[in-house]
Design a protein around this motif. Structure first.
Motif, PDB file in Angstrom:
ATOM      1  N   ALA A  14       0.860  -1.088   0.171  1.00  0.00           N
ATOM      2  CA  ALA A  14      -0.168   0.013   0.090  1.00  0.00           C
ATOM      3  C   ALA A  14       0.954   1.322   0.085  1.00  0.00           C
ATOM      4  O   ALA A  14       2.007   1.271   0.513  1.00  0.00           O
ATOM      5  N   GLN A  15       0.530   2.288  -0.671  1.00  0.00           N
ATOM      6  CA  GLN A  15       1.168   3.524  -0.625  1.00  0.00           C
ATOM      7  C   GLN A  15       0.285   4.499  -0.198  1.00  0.00           C
ATOM      8  O   GLN A  15      -1.074   4.788  -0.987  1.00  0.00           O
ATOM      9  N   ARG A  16       0.505   5.560   0.543  1.00  0.00           N
ATOM     10  CA  ARG A  16      -0.375   6.494   0.888  1.00  0.00           C
ATOM     11  C   ARG A  16       0.140   7.889   0.116  1.00  0.00           C
ATOM     12  O   ARG A  16       1.173   8.157  -0.079  1.00  0.00           O
ATOM     13  N   PHE A  17      -0.795   8.368  -0.470  1.00  0.00           N
ATOM     14  CA  PHE A  17      -0.732   9.672  -1.390  1.00  0.00           C
ATOM     15  C   PHE A  17      -1.366  10.910  -0.501  1.00  0.00           C
ATOM     16  O   PHE A  17      -2.228  10.835  -0.090  1.00  0.00           O
ATOM     17  N   THR A  18      -0.406  12.088  -0.422  1.00  0.00           N
ATOM     18  CA  THR A  18      -1.131  12.919   0.267  1.00  0.00           C
ATOM     19  C   THR A  18      -1.116  14.294  -0.745  1.00  0.00           C
ATOM     20  O   THR A  18      -0.922  14.240  -2.037  1.00  0.00           O
ATOM     21  N   LYS A  19      -1.821  15.521  -0.406  1.00  0.00           N
ATOM     22  CA  LYS A  19      -1.882  16.550  -1.343  1.00  0.00           C
ATOM     23  C   LYS A  19      -0.863  17.114  -1.597  1.00  0.00           C
ATOM     24  O   LYS A  19      -0.466  17.459  -2.882  1.00  0.00           O
ATOM     25  N   ALA A  20       0.233  17.090  -0.766  1.00  0.00           N
ATOM     26  CA  ALA A  20       1.680  17.199  -1.368  1.00  0.00           C
ATOM     27  C   ALA A  20       2.152  16.191  -2.768  1.00  0.00           C
ATOM     28  O   ALA A  20       2.895  16.676  -3.482  1.00  0.00           O
ATOM     29  N   ASP A  21       1.610  15.115  -2.903  1.00  0.00           N
ATOM     30  CA  ASP A  21       1.990  14.548  -3.899  1.00  0.00           C
ATOM     31  C   ASP A  21       1.461  15.091  -5.138  1.00  0.00           C
ATOM     32  O   ASP A  21       1.701  14.740  -6.459  1.00  0.00           O
TER      33      ASP A  21
END
Length: 175
Positions: A14-21
């Motif tokens: 799993a990989q988490r993406f944030t608004k920064a990505d």
């Protein structure tokens, strides 16, 4: 996830993406859509719809990222027109020639549904918007299905007891 070979399950991570990505520092992610890159099965595109600022009271547009090997790359962003509001209806769909397109719905100040489209390769270079002024139209949660020729995509939009078919001719743009 390598979409070209997603199994065995032990190989999934799993990989988490944030608004920064998405290249956004203070905006709030409201909705997103994802699709496999038709040209490279090991990559995926994520289309994020944003609200401006942490309060999220104004529509902030969309940003498309491409993820391959766990590394996100911002492809581009598209801003809504003045006074347009979010519908939380955005999606990615491919034609039968392997071209990927983004479909982004907004509500105009007059209340009409407006569709922006852009090819994934040149995201942000949107085609002129399509205003749906037919009484009772709502984008619902449309499915996008490839037609028989390159660039041809049909949107099938449910809306209560009514369904809508929107035939489109999309143009792929090279980056």
């Amino acid at each position: 996830v390598n979409a070209s070979s997603p199994f065995p399950a032990a190989a999934l991570t799993a990989q988490r993406f944030t608004k920064a990505d998405f290249g956004r520092s203070s905006d709030r992610l409201m909705s997103f859509s994802v699709a496999q890159d038709p040209a490279s099965p090991a990559a995926v595109y994520l289309l994020g719809e944003f609200a401006l600022g942490s309060s999220g009271s104004q529509h902030g547009g969309w940003t498309l990222i491409r993820v391959q090997g766990g590394t996100p790359t911002v492809v581009g962003s598209l801003l809504p027109g003045t006074g347009e509001t979010a519908t939380y209806v955005d999606s990615l769909g491919a034609d039968n020639a392997g071209n990927l397109f983004a479909f982004m719905w907004v509500r105009t100040p007059s209340g009409a549904s407006r569709l922006y489209t852009s090819s994934a390769l040149a995201f942000g270079a949107a085609s002129p918007p399509l205003d749906m002024t037919t009484s009772g139209f709502s984008p619902g949660r449309p499915a996008y299905v490839a037609g028989t020729v390159a660039g041809q995509i049909y949107a099938y939009a449910p809306s209560g007891i009514t369904g809508w078919i929107v035939p489109m001719s999309c143009v792929s743009q090279n980056a």
